[in-house]
Scaffold this motif. Structure first.
Motif, PDB file in Angstrom:
ATOM      1  N   MET A 126       0.828  -1.221   0.000  1.00 16.01           N
ATOM      2  CA  MET A 126       0.000   0.000   0.000  1.00 16.01           C
ATOM      3  C   MET A 126       0.860   1.268   0.000  1.00 16.01           C
ATOM      4  O   MET A 126       0.329   2.381   0.188  1.00 16.01           O
ATOM      5  CB  MET A 126      -0.914   0.021   1.224  1.00 16.01           C
ATOM      6  N   LEU A 127       2.157   1.114  -0.183  1.00 15.51           N
ATOM      7  CA  LEU A 127       3.025   2.305  -0.212  1.00 15.51           C
ATOM      8  C   LEU A 127       2.519   3.280  -1.273  1.00 15.51           C
ATOM      9  O   LEU A 127       2.047   2.859  -2.334  1.00 15.51           O
ATOM     10  CB  LEU A 127       4.473   1.909  -0.536  1.00 15.51           C
ATOM     11  N   GLY A 128       2.658   4.561  -0.984  1.00 14.72           N
ATOM     12  CA  GLY A 128       2.178   5.584  -1.907  1.00 14.72           C
ATOM     13  C   GLY A 128       0.767   6.026  -1.545  1.00 14.72           C
ATOM     14  O   GLY A 128       0.396   7.174  -1.773  1.00 14.72           O
ATOM     15  N   ILE A 129      -0.002   5.078  -0.977  1.00 14.86           N
ATOM     16  CA  ILE A 129      -1.380   5.380  -0.555  1.00 14.86           C
ATOM     17  C   ILE A 129      -1.406   5.545   0.960  1.00 14.86           C
ATOM     18  O   ILE A 129      -1.987   6.471   1.489  1.00 14.86           O
ATOM     19  CB  ILE A 129      -2.330   4.222  -0.962  1.00 14.86           C
ATOM     20  N   ARG A 130      -0.724   4.637   1.660  1.00 12.26           N
ATOM     21  CA  ARG A 130      -0.773   4.643   3.125  1.00 12.26           C
ATOM     22  C   ARG A 130       0.116   5.748   3.709  1.00 12.26           C
ATOM     23  O   ARG A 130       1.284   5.867   3.359  1.00 12.26           O
ATOM     24  CB  ARG A 130      -0.374   3.267   3.695  1.00 12.26           C
ATOM     25  N   GLU A 131      -0.451   6.506   4.583  1.00 17.90           N
ATOM     26  CA  GLU A 131       0.289   7.506   5.370  1.00 17.90           C
ATOM     27  C   GLU A 131       1.535   8.068   4.663  1.00 17.90           C
ATOM     28  O   GLU A 131       2.658   7.875   5.144  1.00 17.90           O
ATOM     29  CB  GLU A 131       0.692   6.866   6.708  1.00 17.90           C
ATOM     30  N   PRO A 132       1.327   8.790   3.552  1.00 19.06           N
ATOM     31  CA  PRO A 132       2.495   9.283   2.808  1.00 19.06           C
ATOM     32  C   PRO A 132       3.408  10.206   3.626  1.00 19.06           C
ATOM     33  O   PRO A 132       4.608  10.287   3.338  1.00 19.06           O
ATOM     34  CB  PRO A 132       1.885  10.019   1.609  1.00 19.06           C
ATOM     35  N   GLY A 133       2.836  10.845   4.661  1.00 20.03           N
ATOM     36  CA  GLY A 133       3.663  11.698   5.521  1.00 20.03           C
ATOM     37  C   GLY A 133       4.710  10.892   6.278  1.00 20.03           C
ATOM     38  O   GLY A 133       5.747  11.417   6.692  1.00 20.03           O
ATOM     39  N   ILE A 134       4.442   9.600   6.470  1.00 14.77           N
ATOM     40  CA  ILE A 134       5.383   8.734   7.187  1.00 14.77           C
ATOM     41  C   ILE A 134       6.218   7.900   6.209  1.00 14.77           C
ATOM     42  O   ILE A 134       7.434   7.771   6.362  1.00 14.77           O
ATOM     43  CB  ILE A 134       4.617   7.795   8.151  1.00 14.77           C
ATOM     44  N   TYR A 135       5.536   7.345   5.187  1.00 14.83           N
ATOM     45  CA  TYR A 135       6.219   6.379   4.314  1.00 14.83           C
ATOM     46  C   TYR A 135       6.599   6.936   2.952  1.00 14.83           C
ATOM     47  O   TYR A 135       7.236   6.242   2.161  1.00 14.83           O
ATOM     48  CB  TYR A 135       5.339   5.125   4.146  1.00 14.83           C
ATOM     49  N   ALA A 164      17.091 -11.491  15.205  1.00  8.50           N
ATOM     50  CA  ALA A 164      17.774 -12.490  14.376  1.00  8.50           C
ATOM     51  C   ALA A 164      18.492 -11.840  13.191  1.00  8.50           C
ATOM     52  O   ALA A 164      18.957 -12.531  12.291  1.00  8.50           O
ATOM     53  CB  ALA A 164      16.776 -13.528  13.866  1.00  8.50           C
ATOM     54  N   CYS A 165      18.550 -10.504  13.192  1.00  8.62           N
ATOM     55  CA  CYS A 165      19.188  -9.793  12.075  1.00  8.62           C
ATOM     56  C   CYS A 165      20.538  -9.236  12.524  1.00  8.62           C
ATOM     57  O   CYS A 165      20.707  -8.849  13.673  1.00  8.62           O
ATOM     58  CB  CYS A 165      18.294  -8.664  11.577  1.00  8.62           C
ATOM     59  N   GLU A 166      21.458  -9.190  11.585  1.00  2.00           N
ATOM     60  CA  GLU A 166      22.800  -8.722  11.909  1.00  2.00           C
ATOM     61  C   GLU A 166      22.904  -7.199  11.864  1.00  2.00           C
ATOM     62  O   GLU A 166      23.857  -6.632  12.391  1.00  2.00           O
ATOM     63  CB  GLU A 166      23.808  -9.346  10.943  1.00  2.00           C
ATOM     64  N   LYS A 167      21.948  -6.575  11.200  1.00  2.00           N
ATOM     65  CA  LYS A 167      22.034  -5.123  10.993  1.00  2.00           C
ATOM     66  C   LYS A 167      20.624  -4.588  10.768  1.00  2.00           C
ATOM     67  O   LYS A 167      19.772  -5.301  10.234  1.00  2.00           O
ATOM     68  CB  LYS A 167      22.901  -4.901   9.745  1.00  2.00           C
ATOM     69  N   THR A 168      20.399  -3.326  11.149  1.00  2.00           N
ATOM     70  CA  THR A 168      19.101  -2.685  10.911  1.00  2.00           C
ATOM     71  C   THR A 168      19.309  -1.314  10.277  1.00  2.00           C
ATOM     72  O   THR A 168      20.184  -0.563  10.702  1.00  2.00           O
ATOM     73  CB  THR A 168      18.333  -2.500  12.246  1.00  2.00           C
ATOM     74  N   TYR A 169      18.536  -1.030   9.238  1.00  2.00           N
ATOM     75  CA  TYR A 169      18.483   0.316   8.661  1.00  2.00           C
ATOM     76  C   TYR A 169      17.072   0.832   8.831  1.00  2.00           C
ATOM     77  O   TYR A 169      16.120   0.148   8.451  1.00  2.00           O
ATOM     78  CB  TYR A 169      18.855   0.304   7.172  1.00  2.00           C
ATOM     79  N   MET A 170      16.915   2.014   9.403  1.00  2.00           N
ATOM     80  CA  MET A 170      15.574   2.587   9.548  1.00  2.00           C
ATOM     81  C   MET A 170      15.593   4.081   9.283  1.00  2.00           C
ATOM     82  O   MET A 170      16.615   4.747   9.464  1.00  2.00           O
ATOM     83  CB  MET A 170      15.001   2.300  10.945  1.00  2.00           C
ATOM     84  N   GLY A 171      14.459   4.569   8.777  1.00  4.05           N
ATOM     85  CA  GLY A 171      14.313   6.000   8.571  1.00  4.05           C
ATOM     86  C   GLY A 171      14.985   6.531   7.323  1.00  4.05           C
ATOM     87  O   GLY A 171      15.075   7.738   7.128  1.00  4.05           O
ATOM     88  N   LEU A 172      15.432   5.641   6.461  1.00  3.14           N
ATOM     89  CA  LEU A 172      16.127   6.079   5.241  1.00  3.14           C
ATOM     90  C   LEU A 172      15.245   5.978   4.007  1.00  3.14           C
ATOM     91  O   LEU A 172      15.711   6.180   2.888  1.00  3.14           O
ATOM     92  CB  LEU A 172      17.393   5.231   5.017  1.00  3.14           C
ATOM     93  N   GLY A 173      13.966   5.630   4.191  1.00  2.00           N
ATOM     94  CA  GLY A 173      13.101   5.430   3.029  1.00  2.00           C
ATOM     95  C   GLY A 173      13.584   4.228   2.221  1.00  2.00           C
ATOM     96  O   GLY A 173      14.114   3.265   2.773  1.00  2.00           O
TER      97      GLY A 173
END
Ligand code: DQA
Length: 153
Positions: free
Chosen positions: A13-22, A118-127
């Motif tokens: 739903m990207l593009g439709i859902r909460e565009p201010g966030i995603y 269970a993940c070795e690395k996390t990326y967040m907030g970079l779109g």
């Protein structure tokens, strides 16, 4: 090098859902971005999206024999799913967690990530860029240029 990119519920739903966030980019735009980035980096990235927890667990299990690494945005299941955590642990493939938004600055209920354990690395907030960074990180990791992100690894 073959990577599986898994996206969880509502990422379609990207593009439709909460565009201010995603953001305004659609899921199709994300697929195109991942394909372009993979080509530039010289890796194969196949994408899978499911709105169901079981579908994601099955995709992780199937990845064991077919892929070298997993990039996963479990979306809302990040914060609830021990089944996805267990599946990632079961297959033991190097995995990187991605979130389009910066979940660390959002609601309290988003502050726990089971899959992230269970993940070795996390990326967040970079779109969308987070997915590209995850591909770069995993390709270097799988080339043996870096450890597994954990002490002694
Ligand atoms: C998300 C963050 C989650 O908290 C949320 O439920 C999502 C998307 C992200 O990419 O920022 O659906 O994983």
């Amino acid at each position: 090098m073959k990577l599986l990119v898994i996206n969880g519920p509502n990422i379609n739903m990207l593009g439709i859902r909460e565009p201010g966030i995603y953001g305004s980019g659609t899921y199709r735009d994300l697929l195109d971005f991942i394909a372009k980035s993979a080509k530039e980096l010289g890796v194969t990235a196949e994408c899978f999206q499911s709105n169901s927890e079981g579908g994601i667990v099955t995709a992780i299990q199937k990845a064991m024999t077919e892929y070298d690494g997993i990039i996963i945005n479990p979306a809302a299941y990040t914060h609830t799913s021990i089944a996805i955590l267990d599946a990632l642990k079961a297959v033991g493939l190097p995995a990187v967690e991605v979130h389009i938004s910066d979940v660390s600055k959002r609601e309290e209920f988003r502050q726990i990530s089971y899959a992230g354990m269970a993940c070795e690395k996390t990326y967040m907030g970079l779109g969308f860029e987070g997915y590209r960074q995850a591909m770069i990180w995993l390709s270097e990791r799988l080339d043996g240029k870096k450890g597994n992100g954990k002490a002694g690894g």
